[in-house]
Design a protein around this motif. Structure first.
Motif, short mmCIF file in Angstrom:
data_model
loop_
_atom_site.label_atom_id
_atom_site.label_comp_id
_atom_site.label_asym_id
_atom_site.label_seq_id
_atom_site.Cartn_x
_atom_site.Cartn_y
_atom_site.Cartn_z
N UNK A 1 -27.27 -87.99 101.18
CA UNK A 1 -28.72 -87.94 100.54
C UNK A 1 -28.69 -87.72 98.81
N UNK A 2 -27.73 -86.89 98.64
CA UNK A 2 -27.53 -86.57 97.08
C UNK A 2 -26.89 -87.78 96.44
N UNK A 3 -25.79 -88.24 97.24
CA UNK A 3 -25.04 -89.29 96.23
C UNK A 3 -25.98 -90.65 96.30
N UNK A 4 -26.80 -90.84 97.49
CA UNK A 4 -27.79 -92.00 97.50
C UNK A 4 -28.75 -92.02 96.40
N UNK A 5 -29.04 -90.92 95.81
CA UNK A 5 -30.22 -90.78 94.55
C UNK A 5 -29.26 -91.07 93.60
N UNK A 6 -28.11 -91.08 93.41
CA UNK A 6 -27.16 -91.44 92.34
C UNK A 6 -26.71 -92.87 92.35
N UNK A 7 -27.08 -93.36 93.33
CA UNK A 7 -26.79 -95.06 93.75
C UNK A 7 -25.45 -95.27 94.11
N UNK A 8 -24.74 -94.12 94.86
CA UNK A 8 -23.37 -94.18 95.38
C UNK A 8 -23.48 -94.22 96.91
N UNK A 9 -23.32 -95.34 97.61
CA UNK A 9 -23.42 -95.10 98.99
C UNK A 9 -22.05 -94.47 99.50
N UNK A 10 -22.21 -93.87 100.41
CA UNK A 10 -21.07 -93.15 101.31
C UNK A 10 -20.88 -93.40 102.69
N UNK A 11 -19.61 -93.75 103.19
CA UNK A 11 -19.39 -94.04 104.30
C UNK A 11 -19.47 -92.54 105.21
N UNK A 12 -20.53 -91.86 105.23
CA UNK A 12 -20.66 -90.52 106.13
C UNK A 12 -21.62 -90.46 106.97
N UNK A 13 -21.46 -89.91 108.06
CA UNK A 13 -22.59 -89.59 108.98
C UNK A 13 -22.76 -87.89 109.10
N UNK A 14 -23.81 -87.32 109.37
CA UNK A 14 -23.78 -85.63 109.42
C UNK A 14 -23.90 -85.50 110.78
N UNK A 15 -23.22 -84.37 111.08
CA UNK A 15 -23.34 -83.90 112.65
C UNK A 15 -23.43 -82.26 112.52
N UNK A 16 -23.88 -81.80 113.86
CA UNK A 16 -23.97 -80.43 113.58
C UNK A 16 -22.65 -79.76 114.50
N UNK A 17 -22.03 -78.78 113.84
CA UNK A 17 -21.21 -78.05 114.55
C UNK A 17 -21.59 -76.58 114.99
N UNK A 18 -21.45 -76.13 116.19
CA UNK A 18 -21.92 -74.89 116.94
C UNK A 18 -20.85 -73.95 116.91
N UNK A 19 -21.34 -72.73 116.71
CA UNK A 19 -20.41 -71.53 117.12
C UNK A 19 -21.26 -70.18 117.51
N UNK A 20 -20.60 -69.36 117.79
CA UNK A 20 -21.33 -68.06 118.48
C UNK A 20 -20.16 -66.89 118.32
N UNK A 21 -20.59 -65.74 118.13
CA UNK A 21 -19.97 -64.45 118.36
C UNK A 21 -20.36 -63.62 119.40
N UNK A 22 -19.53 -62.79 119.92
CA UNK A 22 -19.72 -61.92 120.75
C UNK A 22 -20.07 -60.64 120.57
#
Length: 404
Positions: A231-252
């Motif tokens: 989203x940030x690079x798109x505002x500058x007119x720079x397309x990026x070959x990137x997708x966003x995903x979530x990484x999960x974690x937890x602590x005991x």
């Protein structure tokens, strides 16, 4: 007391945004802060504004699982992370801040003959680059980590592992605070609660940024916004070959310390370590769908717990204390994107997937050199954005530790 410690002692509140800075860095995480720090100490550039829409370390820098290692598969990636580990080893001294870096060894478990072949390939690449890594059999796994179960009556019996002695864990919040403290002392302005809403791009060059607190002109703009890079690079007119995903974690909940190694399994899709507070820190692979949601999922907790108990059945009665997610930028070849773009003066630092935090020091050193000199350092030359146009990819999938 916590409020006093954070605001007054580490991050001093700057005045209003100036109308111009030599360098504007978007993102107050470990990468943005380290770049500002090395610009100041290596190149004498201090007219810098770091713009963070929330608070420093609120994104990936504060949500990762703190693992530091250099045992990557590609020569380009392994060489890059080797230099980062070297910097981490002396970073507490350099920043005058206790980062609690603990190097007790990193295991990448192998559960099949094919997995052992891959680990041997990685070990040979590492050895050629002077990185300490070797493949060990299941008996040596048990000898070095007596707490782990190597029984046969499990889904994925352990056949061996890639052992990387320099691997370790570190306090991620301390890294952020240490860089912020030293950058601030050298005149870098860290503006928290300031969101970038657009860019002033004219004649193929970026001239400044638009923010919720006014417009700012700049000589160079660096986007270091893990998870939000597209989203940030798109505002500058720079397309990026990137997708966003979530990484999960937890602590005991905290338990009496008994594990001083980092355990990773690609086939079981988990990694496990124990923190200095006694908590077991457990993570997994990125979720197989693009999203900007920070909601965790029960299936992740379910399968992660099941596989952790195959390795450490003694944790069966341990309670989960806290569960969170973080956003990850995923590039097509699972390697980062750093450096120049088609918009002059607009630089990117993105595509880090699940392993950006461990690169923070060397990212700062190399991007600072690029900003100060205009020349791309050799270490980050393979990771330029233009590799996706020239078909010179750097495939790091085999060393990403989990199945992503």
């Amino acid at each position: 007391m916590k409020d006093v410690f954070l605001k007054k002692e580490i991050v001093k509140r700057p005045g209003p945004l100036k109308k111009h800075y030599d360098v504007v860095i978007i993102g107050g995480g470990s990468h943005g802060l380290s770049t500002a720090y090395y610009l100041a100490i290596h190149h004498g550039i201090t007219d810098i504004a770091i713009l963070e829409k929330s608070y420093i370390g609120s994104g990936a820098a504060g949500r990762n699982t703190t693992i530091i290692r250099a045992n990557y598969r590609t020569p380009e990636g392994a060489a890059f992370y080797k230099e980062s580990v070297k910097l981490y080893e002396k970073l507490s001294h350099d920043l005058d801040f206790n980062l609690m870096f603990s190097q007790h060894g990193h295991f990448t478990l192998a559960h099949s003959d094919r997995s052992l072949v891959v680990q041997n390939e990685r070990a040979e690449v590492n050895k050629l680059l002077g990185i300490e890594s070797r493949v060990i059999d299941r008996d040596e796994v048990k000898k070095l980590c007596p707490q782990i179960s190597i029984g046969e009556d499990v889904t994925w019996p352990i056949q061996g592992a890639l052992y990387h002695p320099p691997g370790g864990i570190i306090r991620h919040d301390a890294v952020v605070w240490g860089y912020a403290k030293q950058a601030g002392r050298r005149g870098v302005e860290i503006h928290q609660g300031v969101e970038v809403t657009g860019f002033d791009v004219r004649d193929g060059r970026v001239h400044g940024v638009k923010t919720t607190q006014g417009d700012v002109s700049a000589g160079v703009v660096l986007s270091a916004t893990a998870g939000w890079s597209t989203p940030v690079a798109t505002m500058a007119g720079v397309p990026l070959p990137i997708t966003g995903s979530i990484l999960q974690a937890f602590v005991t909940e905290p338990v009496k310390p008994f594990l001083d190694k980092i355990i990773v399994s690609a086939q079981m899709h988990i990694y496990v370590s124990q923190t200095d507070r006694g908590e077991f820190l457990i993570g997994a692979e990125v979720e197989p769908y693009p999203t900007y949601s920070n909601k965790g999922t029960f299936p992740f907790v379910e399968y992660a717990c099941r596989h952790v108990l195959e390795l450490f059945p003694q944790l069966h009665a341990t309670k989960i204390l806290r569960h969170w997610t973080g956003l990850c930028d995923m590039s097509p070849d699972y390697s980062p994107i750093m450096g120049l773009t088609e918009v002059e003066g607009f630089l990117v630092d993105c595509g880090w997937g699940t392993y950006g935090f461990k690169a923070a020091p060397i990212v700062g050193v190399t991007l600072a050199e690029l900003i100060a000199t205009g020349k791309t350092p050799e270490l980050i030359e393979p990771f330029k954005l233009e590799r996706f146009y020239t078909d010179t990819l750097v495939s790091e999938l085999a060393a990403a530790a989990v199945s992503h």
